[in-house]
Write an enzyme that holds these catalytic residues in place. Structure first.
Site, short mmCIF file in Angstrom:
data_model
loop_
_atom_site.label_atom_id
_atom_site.label_comp_id
_atom_site.label_asym_id
_atom_site.label_seq_id
_atom_site.Cartn_x
_atom_site.Cartn_y
_atom_site.Cartn_z
N GLY A 317 0.86 -1.18 0.00
CA GLY A 317 0.00 0.00 0.00
C GLY A 317 0.89 1.22 0.00
O GLY A 317 2.11 1.11 -0.10
N ASP A 318 0.27 2.40 0.13
CA ASP A 318 1.00 3.67 0.13
C ASP A 318 2.03 3.76 -1.01
O ASP A 318 1.65 3.90 -2.17
CB ASP A 318 1.70 3.90 1.49
#
Lengths: 751, 751
Positions: A317-318
């Site tokens: 993620g991110d």
């Protein structure tokens, strides 16, 4: 009671409770709660310690001192019509947030800016336009536009604010908290910053002896996340490479690939190379080029982590862009683990199937945040739903570890919740322990999901943001959501694989998506060798399941919209052949629907799980329909006499099947996930694979709300109830038996 | 009580009743009932006598003696996949009825047959395939097909059975009646047949002194009507030119136009140049070429009719192909009248607006056939509905005459029906007499309907068969159905007209149709000069109303699907920009919906009139919605910040409006005809035309179920109730008043 495989978020001031919960859940790892430091109690627990680590943000002093090291992106202005032949002014920042975006007005505008006449698709020569002003005032003037044409400006811009920190900042109104800063990102593409990041990592590792596992969140490039000038989300794509650009990276690319990328290669008409676009060579080259860079640099940080005696875990993620965990080079990073948020069975498989790491961890829902854990709330039903959803995937491809996130103090107010998580962690471990570590038996029918992305985007098809439901995609996402919990070997293949013999390895191919998208295949279907390969595959005995608008593309002279209309036996009527009478004879019964048409469940058991932001309404008649195809395609008509139509509503085929040569074909207008639809896909695969007689080879429940995993070595069945009601059902297989499973629960049975 | 303007079908054996009905209805013309001869009573009536005349069928002796003079057509075989690389056999007659179709196996196969690889779109050289067998056994063999490719055969075939006679024959099971024959058509393209037809006409005219009006049914070429091998309808297109072909005509064409037409020019991928296809040059040339021929030959027959002291009336149906009544040359035929079936307001205008004839007659519904007039039936409600429907058109563009068809003996059993027709004929005449022969005042806003056909197909857009409703078209046909009864000057223009200044004459342009079709415009929107012309029209103050998928076409590099998305402020989301957040703010009130959102009617008053064969179900939420957009387009999203969305359901814009430059734009996802939708279109036109302050310039009822025609010279209002309930409403205009009109009735009011 067993222990292990569970990560607990802990915080200060509740030591007693931490100890009790850690024991109840069998936790063997702890992590700091969001934005807090690890409490001393951590040391008293016999547990590994995780701590998050951000690479490219969090040091504003460095960032502000090195503005040329900010990451960049290419953006497109709004579409501006020339209402007269006088000069046309385009304020490129219209709609963008100047706190996030700063036009790179100092960049070479011939190379990094591009003005396009969208009425003709032509790029204007640099002499035809000028650029003035900076920042929010940057203004492009087209000196003599064609009256009535529409123009856009593609422009390079600086990223001034990390999008995820920005999201937290805006959402939590941190502008009112004087000690909160807007974190400016920096890009390790720049040598000075890279050296600084490496040195920072060294000193952090040294100063954090208590940490066993460094949880990278993540490496270097954020997925696409933009905000508009009203600070509302403007664009989000979990697969988006928009934030991975810089002049330096573009130079590196040109040196390596021998050609330069243009702004329009990124802007892509304003579609920004969405995963739904059939990827073009330029974009694939960019992904590869960035992947090489990210892999090589990430390995350096992972090696430092290992050298400090710690494990390296990557959060999927991110800043995960460029890692592409399903590409071969991913393993060379040397990570010990990946962890990701489990939002569905699909996102669970997206983590648990990643090759090249030692273990996989899921961060489960609900997150311990006040939106769920408020006074008077009952968080248990959501817990059960989320667990039921994830369990389907875990059974087939076990996560090694599970955990929760947020603030432990919140669920502590809900003892039933704490207790129920204890049961769930126990059940989770049983899947490893009772099974003897083996996976359950898979079907003898091998499945491939065919789209333009193939293996590179395994379990990622038709997704926009991470597990966020979209009206236009949920009927395609449902296909993977069903597959993620069904007992099939699933390969993800692309059209090159098709030409390279991939079809020889599989029994049934699934092609699901809207017309023109990467997921149906779009322009690939205009290539005769692709259409021929699939037609030959089926003619020789293969199974093909098309969902939505499979093989749809305009091919002049073809006389069809679905290029495999003669195979599927259906096509979408676009108005051109309304003169041709279509006769539909809905078949009374079919193997695919056997046992489903008068069962107790109508596929609504997991409704809440599939709740959309815009709640999908059942289409007319579909409440009564067996197969919920979602919004549907509209005006799909039978075009072969032997097309067996199984569901026909509102003048459109929802489900059809037929033989083609020695093979079999199934068409579905859509397949949102629910228990009935999942069973329909299961049966359709067996039917298309000519394996009807083997449908109970690994035990099968009569009631589709129950699923069964069969462990032949352990001679055990794991029977689990996906819905919130108690269910009694017969199981068929080697033996025949009746079973009762409580709501959301499971049982182990010896056979 | 007035008399005249009414044609009565009469039959033998009911003389008394004929006299009574003729008097009650004020009939001044009589016609023979279908398949019967005129009874002697005809002479006692002070009435003109009509008799039907068929030109190209009905003389089987001639037909069988001249098989080479049969008309022909080009047809396409089924699509045949090559499942292996061995020879591929295609039985071209598969699916066709051998009683109707006979492959022209004797024709030059290099010229009149064409084998096409539909996977590549390429035509095979004649050396790659062979032809064997005749009739139903005709077999094409592709010697070495590409494995996995799909092939079709375009082939020339003979027409052995007149399609309309065939329809009657099959429907009425005439195969059980030994004296019924299958009528074989003949084509006047062949000199011997033409001479024979002319001579036949001469002798018929001479032998029918009692006939005043020769009702041609029609001239030479039948619209497309094919049956399948189960004797069910296979293809029907009321605008279809398929039956107009012959080797001779193709030779004539080549001589005149300097190029030869190929089978594929007619087969058109299997779409057969449907009116929904953007017409290609070859097809337009064929229409023109055939039109020249038909006009010239029809004129000869009309001149003979006139020479015999009779009038010539053309039935707009059956063999009307090639007459194209809205083309300039139509008038040169010299017809006195046209007559056509009135199935709706649109089909009524399609007849009454035809230029170049002395009078227009409508044949009203219900037809006097046993399907409506059976024991226990009540035919009055249908009579009222049909009358209400047609009356809307008649008010605006009066038919000169009305009539009924079928067997008078049937309605005689329903005295209330007979009486009600008497009232209707009286009301019909009042529109001519009370008005003093003037038309009611039209709006000061001038409207153009823009599509690829333009004037040539006035009032014919989006129609497949004559007034037969189709699920996929009724939301577009509703646009014309509304316009046909609204007080606007309506022009039909095409894209060439746009480039030739046609927009200068109009205030508001309507563009309505599905993506890619001739009615939205399809590929025309890929031409920058077209998009620019419309954009400039609006920018300078014009009004634009787009319905369905206006301006939709794929243009590489454009970044839009609706090429005027920046004008409409909406576009259809096809998945490529799902990453972009869309914000919808539904506007609370707007001029377009004023007075409608809390009125007594929800637009369901005329439901029965719009009943479809496949009954359209209201889409979810649309029962509550004000605008019923029909099946809708799906996923239409606002793309400009100032787009005012007036209705948004299921994630899709149904109705939106905005300013663009000095002009105004309205988008509607569809517009099935009903009283609310008709009023919405009316208000949208006034709004788009910047004429809100003039909306009651010709009087306007508050309740949209009532409509008002204003005759300024006579100082009268005609107020008519379109629904089956009594309605009270206020009228605004120069004066303000209240009015009550009984169900289906009308009133005249002096002002």
């Amino acid at each position: 009671m067993s222990t292990g495989r569970v990560t607990l978020p802990i915080e200060n001031g509740i030591d007693d409770k931490v100890l009790r919960v850690a024991s109840l859940w069998g936790a063997d790892a702890v992590r700091n709660s969001d934005g807090t430091s690890l409490p001393p109690i951590a040391k008293e627990l016999d547990a590994k310690v995780y701590e998050t680590y951000f690479v490219g943000r969090g040091d504003n002093e460095w960032a502000h001192a090195h503005p040329a090291d900010r990451p960049q992106f290419f953006l497109m202005s709004e579409r501006k019509p020339a209402l007269n032949s006088g000069p046309l002014e385009i304020r490129v920042m219209e709609g963008y947030l100047d706190l996030q975006v700063e036009p790179a007005t100092e960049a070479d505008r011939e190379k990094f800016w591009q003005v396009i006449d969208r009425t003709t698709g032509e790029t204007l020569p640099a002499s035809a336009w000028s650029l003035a002003g900076t920042g929010a005032d940057a203004l492009v003037t087209v000196s003599a536009p064609e009256e009535g044409h529409v123009y856009t400006v593609d422009f390079l811009a600086w990223q001034n604010w990390d999008p995820v920190q920005m999201y937290n900042y805006i959402t939590n109104h941190w502008e009112n908290e004087p000690d909160r800063v807007r974190e400016q990102p920096y890009d390790i593409r720049h040598p000075e910053t890279w050296e600084y990041v490496k040195a920072g990592m060294d000193s952090w590792l040294e100063s954090h002896p208590e940490v066993d596992v460094v949880r990278f969140t993540t490496f270097f490039y954020q997925f696409t996340l933009l905000f508009n000038d009203r600070q509302k989300e403007k664009m989000v794509e979990w697969f988006g490479y928009l934030g991975s650009v810089s002049e330096a990276a573009l130079r590196d690319f040109e040196a390596k690939y021998g050609y330069a990328l243009t702004p329009e290669d990124f802007v892509d008409e304003g579609y920004y190379n969405s995963a739904f676009r059939v990827p073009r060579k330029q974009f694939l080259d960019w992904i590869d080029s960035l992947g090489d860079f990210v892999t090589e640099r990430a390995r350096v940080l992972v090696e430092k982590t290992h050298a400090a005696g710690k494990e390296a875990m990557m959060f999927l993620g991110d800043h995960w862009i460029g890692t592409e965990p399903y590409c071969d080079k991913f393993a060379s990073i040397g990570l010990d683990a990946v962890v990701g948020s489990v939002g569905s069975a699909t996102t669970c498989r997206m983590i648990s199937d990643i090759p090249g790491v030692k273990y996989h961890e899921g961060r489960f829902l609900p997150y311990f945040f006040p939106d769920v854990f408020f006074d008077g709330a009952d968080p248990v039903p959501e817990l059960n739903l989320r667990w039921s959803q994830a369990r389907r995937a875990i059974v087939r491809s076990p996560l090694d570890r599970m955990g929760y996130g947020g603030y432990l103090s919140l669920p502590l107010k809900f003892p039933k919740f704490i207790e129920r998580v204890g049961e769930i962690t126990e059940e989770f471990r049983s899947l490893h322990e009772v099974s003897g570590g083996a996976r359950p038996a898979n079907a003898s029918v091998k499945v491939a999901v065919l789209n333009a992305w193939g293996k590179r985007r395994s379990w990622m098809a038709s997704m926009v943001a991470h597990a966020k439901p979209y009206m236009q995609t949920y009927a395609y996402e449902g296909v993977l959501e069903a597959l993620a919990g069904l007992p099939f070997d699933v390969q993800f293949i692309n059209f090159d694989d098709v030409l390279n013999g991939a079809l020889e390895q599989v029994d049934v191919v699934i092609n699901a998506g809207g017309a023109g998208t990467a997921f149906s295949g779009g322009s690939y279907w205009a290539r005769p060798e692709i259409a021929a390969a699939l037609r030959n595959f089926v003619a020789k005995g293969g199974g093909l399941i098309g969902i939505g608008e499979p093989s749809a593309v305009d091919v002049p002279g073809s006389g069809a919209y679905f290029q495999l209309s003669d195979v599927y036996g259906v096509d979408r009527e676009r108005g051109f052949s309304l003169s041709t009478d279509r006769y539909v004879d809905v078949v009374e019964s079919h193997f695919i629907l056997e046992g489903l048409d008068d069962g107790p469940s109508r596929g609504r058991g997991l409704e809440e799980i599939n709740a959309l932001e815009v709640e999908p309404q059942p289409l007319p008649g579909r409440d009564q329909a067996l197969v919920d195809v979602g919004p549907g395609v509209g005006f799909v008509v039978p075009v072969c006499r032997d097309t067996e139509v199984l569901q026909f509503i509102d003048g459109s085929v929802d489900l059809a099947a037929r033989d083609f040569g020695n093979g079999r074909v199934v068409y579905l207008a859509g397949l949102p996930y629910n228990d009935i639809n999942s069973r329909i896909l299961f049966r359709a695969i067996y039917w298309a694979g000519h394996a009807e007689d083997r449908v109970a080879e690994n035990y099968l429940s009569a009631d589709p709300r129950l699923e069964v995993a069969y462990y032949p070595e352990a001679r055990k069945l794991f029977v689990y109830n996906n819905c919130a009601q108690n269910v009694e059902s017969s199981l068929s297989g080697e033996h025949y038996m009746n079973v009762k499973v409580n709501a959301s629960d499971s049982v182990w049975i010896d056979v």
